[in-house]
Design an enzyme around this catalytic site. Sequence first.
Site, short mmCIF file in Angstrom:
data_model
loop_
_atom_site.label_atom_id
_atom_site.label_comp_id
_atom_site.label_asym_id
_atom_site.label_seq_id
_atom_site.Cartn_x
_atom_site.Cartn_y
_atom_site.Cartn_z
N ASP A 1 0.81 -1.22 0.00
CA ASP A 1 0.00 0.00 0.00
C ASP A 1 0.84 1.26 0.00
O ASP A 1 0.60 2.18 -0.80
CB ASP A 1 -0.93 0.02 1.23
CG ASP A 1 -2.10 -0.95 1.07
OD1 ASP A 1 -2.18 -1.61 0.01
OD2 ASP A 1 -2.90 -1.04 2.00
N ARG B 1 1.90 5.38 17.40
CA ARG B 1 1.46 6.38 16.41
C ARG B 1 1.87 7.81 16.72
O ARG B 1 2.29 8.54 15.82
CB ARG B 1 -0.05 6.28 16.17
CG ARG B 1 -0.54 5.20 15.18
CD ARG B 1 0.41 4.16 14.84
NE ARG B 1 -0.07 3.20 13.85
CZ ARG B 1 0.35 1.95 13.77
NH1 ARG B 1 1.24 1.49 14.65
NH2 ARG B 1 -0.09 1.14 12.83
N ASP C 1 -5.74 4.61 13.61
CA ASP C 1 -4.40 5.14 13.38
C ASP C 1 -4.40 6.48 12.64
O ASP C 1 -3.56 7.34 12.88
CB ASP C 1 -3.54 4.10 12.66
CG ASP C 1 -3.25 2.90 13.57
OD1 ASP C 1 -3.30 3.09 14.80
OD2 ASP C 1 -3.01 1.80 13.05
N SER D 1 -4.14 -8.82 8.95
CA SER D 1 -3.43 -7.54 8.95
C SER D 1 -2.66 -7.44 10.27
O SER D 1 -3.23 -7.60 11.35
CB SER D 1 -4.45 -6.40 8.83
OG SER D 1 -3.86 -5.20 9.24
N1 ARG Z 1 -6.89 -2.01 17.16
C1 ARG Z 1 -5.56 -1.66 17.53
C2 ARG Z 1 -5.44 -0.19 17.79
O1 ARG Z 1 -6.23 0.55 17.30
C3 ARG Z 1 -4.50 -2.18 16.57
C4 ARG Z 1 -4.54 -1.73 15.16
C5 ARG Z 1 -3.27 -2.10 14.49
N2 ARG Z 1 -3.35 -2.34 13.09
C6 ARG Z 1 -3.32 -3.56 12.48
N3 ARG Z 1 -3.19 -3.59 11.19
N4 ARG Z 1 -3.42 -4.68 13.13
O2 ARG Z 1 -4.56 0.25 18.49
#
Ligand code: ARG
Length: 427
Positions: free
Chosen positions: A13, A101, A130, A181
């Site tokens: 991506d 992040r 994110d 993912s």
């Molecule tokens: N749900 C978690 C958060 O918002 C993890 C998201 C991480 N992304 C992934 N592609 N698993 O902090």
Amino acid sequence: MSRIVLAYSGGLDTSVLLKKLIAQGHEVVALTANLGESDAVAGDGAAAELEAVRAKALALGALDAVVVDARERFVREYVMPALAANVMYEGMYPLSAALSRPLIAALLVETAHRYGADAVAHGCTGKGNDQVRIELGVRGLDPGIAVRAPLRESPLSRPDAIAYANAHGIPIAHTAAKPYSIDANLWGRSIEAGVLEDPWHGVPEDAYAWTASPAARPAHADEVVLAFDGGALRQAQGDTALRQAQGDTGALRQAQGDTVDTVAMVAWLNAVAGRHGVGRIDLVEDRVIGVKSREVYEAPAATVLIAARKALERLTLTRDELRFKATSDQKYAELSYDGLWLSPLRTALDAFNASFAPRITGEVRVRLHQGSAVVTGVRSPFALYDEALATYGAGDAFDHAAAGGFITCYGLPLDRVARLHAAPALA
Ligand code: ARG
């Protein structure tokens, strides 16, 4: 045309994004942060892998490509303050992705300043947390920088991404269709999508990478001892058997003033606790944008460290501090999850936690066995626990008679209400 710093993972991506931004006439600086994703367990670095990501960005036409080793900064500025707040979002998620992040946002801003860029870009979709965390992170540091979220404006399906990559000479890793993912750093690994989208569907073993399956866990338990000093993690060491099994490398100390080894201690705990299957988490959580999602995590070190720290707090903090801290810790987790890391309230909660940090000093023993991490011992020179006051045996120093007077006064309101209700006028 403008100059844009792109948060670049090297994956499909963000590679398509890089090419597209260049095709639109922008100069793009690719930024990749090393947060320990590859060595969170093994601890042996990922230099070659990261150099390949950098080379890929340059080959795709990036003006420059920057790889930042941010592991130490991540642990010192984000993970350890969060540990002081025992962060567990909705009681279960130790916030591994969420804590990374705001650091990525800071690195984007710093890189933009260095390269004279007026915008930053990320590859987050419009559905997740994110995007919120990165964009609020950038705005909280430099509101003058524009943030571009191309995948929110025009979502990129996987077939479209592959077709674009093939047409534009973007190499695609020849791995089989990815079933999940994944996002990972030193503090944890998150797994979502695929079959996990049905919360009734159990988590397949192949979703896990850091934690041993029930069949592969050792029959014996291991114990680790964690030492805290003034609120900081100072030492992590295994018991004798574990040290022998590891060739006596099972002790990691952070010397006073030496900040490097916290990264190694966290990686070591991930490996040691992961071997016992500790730190598997499966929950339906509430995203900032209002959607519920099923998320699976592996966070062995976080699970052990939070359990240990809580045990030490129970021993050394007053009842009122503990009660208030439970509320404050929950708020800390919510701010971190919700993208408000830069909120002044978070800084205020850091100050609250720092106020009693000197008393967060002592040792905690944690037993790792068959998926669980159980605190089996705790001691501190600042313990408020007093065996002479607590004992039911000989040497009891507690003033039993004083309790009678206390209960008389303490119960007065109940006494008054009961008498009023018993009065004929109210019956
Ligand atoms: N749900 C978690 C958060 O918002 C993890 C998201 C991480 N992304 C992934 N592609 N698993 O902090």
